[in-house]
Design an enzyme around this catalytic site. Structure first.
Site, PDB file in Angstrom:
ATOM      1  N   HIS A  65       0.867  -1.179   0.000  1.00  0.00           N
ATOM      2  CA  HIS A  65       0.000   0.000   0.000  1.00  0.00           C
ATOM      3  C   HIS A  65       0.910   1.238   0.000  1.00  0.00           C
ATOM      4  O   HIS A  65       2.022   1.182   0.533  1.00  0.00           O
ATOM      5  CB  HIS A  65      -0.835  -0.047   1.279  1.00  0.00           C
ATOM      6  CG  HIS A  65      -1.917   0.974   1.384  1.00  0.00           C
ATOM      7  ND1 HIS A  65      -1.676   2.268   1.771  1.00  0.00           N
ATOM      8  CD2 HIS A  65      -3.257   0.895   1.184  1.00  0.00           C
ATOM      9  CE1 HIS A  65      -2.816   2.941   1.797  1.00  0.00           C
ATOM     10  NE2 HIS A  65      -3.796   2.131   1.443  1.00  0.00           N
ATOM     11  N   ASP A 114       3.287  -4.614   8.150  1.00  0.00           N
ATOM     12  CA  ASP A 114       2.093  -3.788   8.003  1.00  0.00           C
ATOM     13  C   ASP A 114       0.888  -4.715   8.214  1.00  0.00           C
ATOM     14  O   ASP A 114       0.538  -5.501   7.336  1.00  0.00           O
ATOM     15  CB  ASP A 114       2.083  -3.153   6.605  1.00  0.00           C
ATOM     16  CG  ASP A 114       0.798  -2.385   6.329  1.00  0.00           C
ATOM     17  OD1 ASP A 114      -0.111  -2.410   7.182  1.00  0.00           O
ATOM     18  OD2 ASP A 114       0.709  -1.768   5.255  1.00  0.00           O
ATOM     19  N   CYS A 124      -4.802   2.452  -3.557  1.00  0.00           N
ATOM     20  CA  CYS A 124      -3.527   2.975  -3.024  1.00  0.00           C
ATOM     21  C   CYS A 124      -2.383   2.009  -3.275  1.00  0.00           C
ATOM     22  O   CYS A 124      -1.475   1.874  -2.442  1.00  0.00           O
ATOM     23  CB  CYS A 124      -3.635   3.302  -1.531  1.00  0.00           C
ATOM     24  SG  CYS A 124      -4.842   4.561  -1.182  1.00  0.00           S
ATOM     25  N   GLN A 183      -4.265  -4.907   7.127  1.00  0.00           N
ATOM     26  CA  GLN A 183      -5.263  -5.882   6.647  1.00  0.00           C
ATOM     27  C   GLN A 183      -5.189  -7.186   7.431  1.00  0.00           C
ATOM     28  O   GLN A 183      -6.180  -7.902   7.532  1.00  0.00           O
ATOM     29  CB  GLN A 183      -5.051  -6.182   5.151  1.00  0.00           C
ATOM     30  CG  GLN A 183      -5.278  -5.006   4.229  1.00  0.00           C
ATOM     31  CD  GLN A 183      -6.720  -4.514   4.201  1.00  0.00           C
ATOM     32  OE1 GLN A 183      -7.649  -5.235   4.535  1.00  0.00           O
ATOM     33  NE2 GLN A 183      -6.901  -3.265   3.805  1.00  0.00           N
ATOM     34  N   LYS A 220     -10.315  -0.438  10.754  1.00  0.00           N
ATOM     35  CA  LYS A 220     -10.540  -1.621   9.902  1.00  0.00           C
ATOM     36  C   LYS A 220     -10.916  -2.831  10.743  1.00  0.00           C
ATOM     37  O   LYS A 220     -11.094  -3.931  10.219  1.00  0.00           O
ATOM     38  CB  LYS A 220      -9.280  -1.930   9.095  1.00  0.00           C
ATOM     39  CG  LYS A 220      -8.961  -0.874   8.024  1.00  0.00           C
ATOM     40  CD  LYS A 220      -7.838  -1.366   7.140  1.00  0.00           C
ATOM     41  CE  LYS A 220      -7.127  -0.271   6.393  1.00  0.00           C
ATOM     42  NZ  LYS A 220      -7.880   0.270   5.264  1.00  0.00           N
TER      43      LYS A 220
HETATM   44  N1  7TS Z   1      -1.604  -0.834   4.734  1.00  0.00           N
HETATM   45  C1  7TS Z   1      -2.509  -1.600   4.095  1.00  0.00           C
HETATM   46  C2  7TS Z   1      -2.139  -2.978   3.656  1.00  0.00           C
HETATM   47  C3  7TS Z   1      -3.792  -1.090   3.866  1.00  0.00           C
HETATM   48  O1  7TS Z   1      -4.682  -1.849   3.228  1.00  0.00           O
HETATM   49  C4  7TS Z   1      -4.110   0.223   4.295  1.00  0.00           C
HETATM   50  C5  7TS Z   1      -5.434   0.854   4.018  1.00  0.00           C
HETATM   51  C6  7TS Z   1      -3.134   0.944   4.984  1.00  0.00           C
HETATM   52  C7  7TS Z   1      -1.893   0.390   5.175  1.00  0.00           C
HETATM   53  C8  7TS Z   1      -3.381   2.316   5.509  1.00  0.00           C
HETATM   54  O2  7TS Z   1      -4.283   2.311   6.560  1.00  0.00           O
HETATM   55  P1  7TS Z   1      -4.705   3.687   7.231  1.00  0.00           P
HETATM   56  O3  7TS Z   1      -5.704   3.285   8.265  1.00  0.00           O
HETATM   57  O4  7TS Z   1      -3.480   4.270   7.803  1.00  0.00           O
HETATM   58  O5  7TS Z   1      -5.295   4.521   6.150  1.00  0.00           O
HETATM   59  N2  7TS Z   1      -6.144   0.289   2.923  1.00  0.00           N
HETATM   60  C9  7TS Z   1      -7.240   0.773   2.338  1.00  0.00           C
HETATM   61  C10 7TS Z   1      -7.878   0.114   1.288  1.00  0.00           C
HETATM   62  O6  7TS Z   1      -7.528  -0.955   0.810  1.00  0.00           O
HETATM   63  N3  7TS Z   1      -8.949   0.855   0.903  1.00  0.00           N
HETATM   64  O7  7TS Z   1      -9.008   1.941   1.679  1.00  0.00           O
HETATM   65  C11 7TS Z   1      -7.956   1.925   2.571  1.00  0.00           C
END
Ligand code: 7TS
Length: 412
Positions: free
Chosen positions: A122, A199, A365, A202, A225
């Site tokens: 991501h 990371d 992303c 997910q 999430k």
């Molecule tokens: N890493 C992964 C693998 C992700 O899927 C996401 C967000 C992030 C980091 C970032 O998370 P945040 O909470 O800091 O924004 N992924 C997604 C997605 O797949 N669709 O919207 C956000």
């Protein structure tokens, strides 16, 4: 017994209609819905205990502090962290990675050094390292992704050298669904003295995760999430690493003492939590963890494997569909990306929305991964504990209908 119909009753938003149809929420990889327990925790905090933490000696401040620190303990237990003080609260997973890139990276990465990532990251686990590499004259290297959407470890020996200072990779791809062999990668990396950041944005919401078993050096994830509110993220790191790191942000709460020309730092974890934190949302995140643990992460995983299996079997029958990522539902998570020949994913998203079905369409992303797949975008359905087999059926039926609409338009 695991019963998604019972679980659904705890999520008020799942009772609503969208465009006159019952909501079918299949965008869980972007963010999850929240159960009453989480919403109630927010209201209870603001109606009874609202105060700033770590400062007042009055009852409300003590209650707020106890709630906030209790959430830290819940996070630590969820991921098997040896001490709550190894859990740092941030705004989200993205901020947690940036924290490491600044507070660890600027100290340990220099000119000519390298950071090893993968092609499926991501942007959150790519751009902070680009910024660090640019600032320090360091380089980035990438483990490639195979045609099936798995990590290719074959070039490991060429990519991992004495220049490699950190390996940072996702536990689960938000596009391909791939679950990476993080334990094996940590072992290989540690054999060469290289720390590993995982990371878990997910992975942690959907899998049982234990940081001691995984033996990773850093783990990041986001509350939103995993049934919790937005605005709360987590950085776990090994205690010795956190102790040796300089602060990320400066200000109140992160200091032990302050003079006009210098300061000394507070103990862990507060050294990394400058300013008033997101107290209410963190306490409600604790309620989300209670909810997940009551259901059981292994039970949630098993349910998602079944939904992913059913989705894979049915989707594969649609003519002209391309499914991305591993086909074995045991080797992947419940984020299922696809394209249907002749229909732009954004159009699919729109047509499904007309049926009350929420999916995501776009680059997720992961622009470099899109280029690797040879597409500009994909459609993505992503499941969670409250999704049902009937919702998988509704998705498939709506896609078949969308395809028919487009083939009629195309033949006019
Ligand atoms: N890493 C992964 C693998 C992700 O899927 C996401 C967000 C992030 C980091 C970032 O998370 P945040 O909470 O800091 O924004 N992924 C997604 C997605 O797949 N669709 O919207 C956000």
């Amino acid at each position: 017994m695991f019963d998604p119909e019972l679980i659904r009753k705890d999520f008020p938003i799942l009772q609503r209609q969208v465009r006159g149809k019952p909501l079918v929420y299949l965008d869980n990889a972007a963010t999850s819905q929240k159960p009453y327990g989480v919403l109630d925790a927010l209201v209870a905090y603001y109606t009874r205990s609202n105060a700033n933490v770590h400062r007042g000696i009055h009852t409300l401040s003590e209650e707020a502090t106890a709630g906030y620190e209790s959430a830290r303990g819940k996070v630590a237990r969820l991921i098997g962290a040896p001490k709550p003080s190894t859990v740092i609260f941030t705004r989200n997973a993205t901020e947690a990675i940036n924290l490491v890139a600044h507070a660890w990276g600027r100290k340990h990465v220099g000119p000519g050094d390298e950071i090893l990532l993968t092609e499926m990251e991501h942007h959150s686990n790519l751009v902070p390292w680009q910024l660090l590499a640019q600032a320090k004259g360091a380089g980035l290297r990438f483990l490639p992704v195979t045609a099936e959407g798995k990590l290719d470890l074959e070039p490991w020996d060429r990519l991992v050298t004495e220049k490699t200072k950190l390996i940072s990779l996702t536990l689960m791809s938000n596009v391909l669904g791939t679950i990476n062999p993080v334990g094996e990668i940590v072992q290989r990396a540690h054999a060469r003295g290289i720390p590993v950041l995982v990371d878990g944005a997910q992975g942690v919401p959907h899998l049982p995760v234990n940081v001691l078993e995984m033996n990773c050096d850093f783990l990041v994830f986001s509350s939103h999430k995993m049934l919790g509110p937005t605005g709360v993220g987590v950085l776990y790191a090994k205690e010795a690493i956190l102790e040796a790191m300089d602060p990320f942000l400066g200000g109140g709460d992160m200091i032990r003492d302050v003079w006009l020309d210098h300061s000394s730092w507070n103990d862990l974890p507060w050294k990394f939590e400058a300013g008033t934190p997101n107290i209410a949302d963190t306490i409600a995140f604790g309620a989300a963890i209670d909810y997940l643990q009551r259901i059981g992460m292994s039970e949630i995983r098993r349910h998602e494997v079944e939904l992913t299996r059913a989705a894979g079997e049915q989707l594969r029958k649609i003519e002209g569909i391309t499914l991305y990522g591993p086909s074995d539902p045991e080797a992947r998570g419940a984020a299922v990306s696809f394209n249907i020949e002749g229909v732009h994913p954004h159009d699919l998203g729109q047509i499904l929305d007309d049926q009350g079905i929420a999916i995501r369409a776009g680059h997720h992303c992961c622009k470099p991964l899109m280029r690797k797949l040879g597409v500009v975008a994909t459609a993505r359905a992503s499941f969670y504990l409250y999704n049902t087999r009937q919702e998988v059926d509704a998705l498939v039926a709506a896609l078949i209908k969308a395809k028919e609409v487009f083939s009629v338009v195309a033949h006019r």
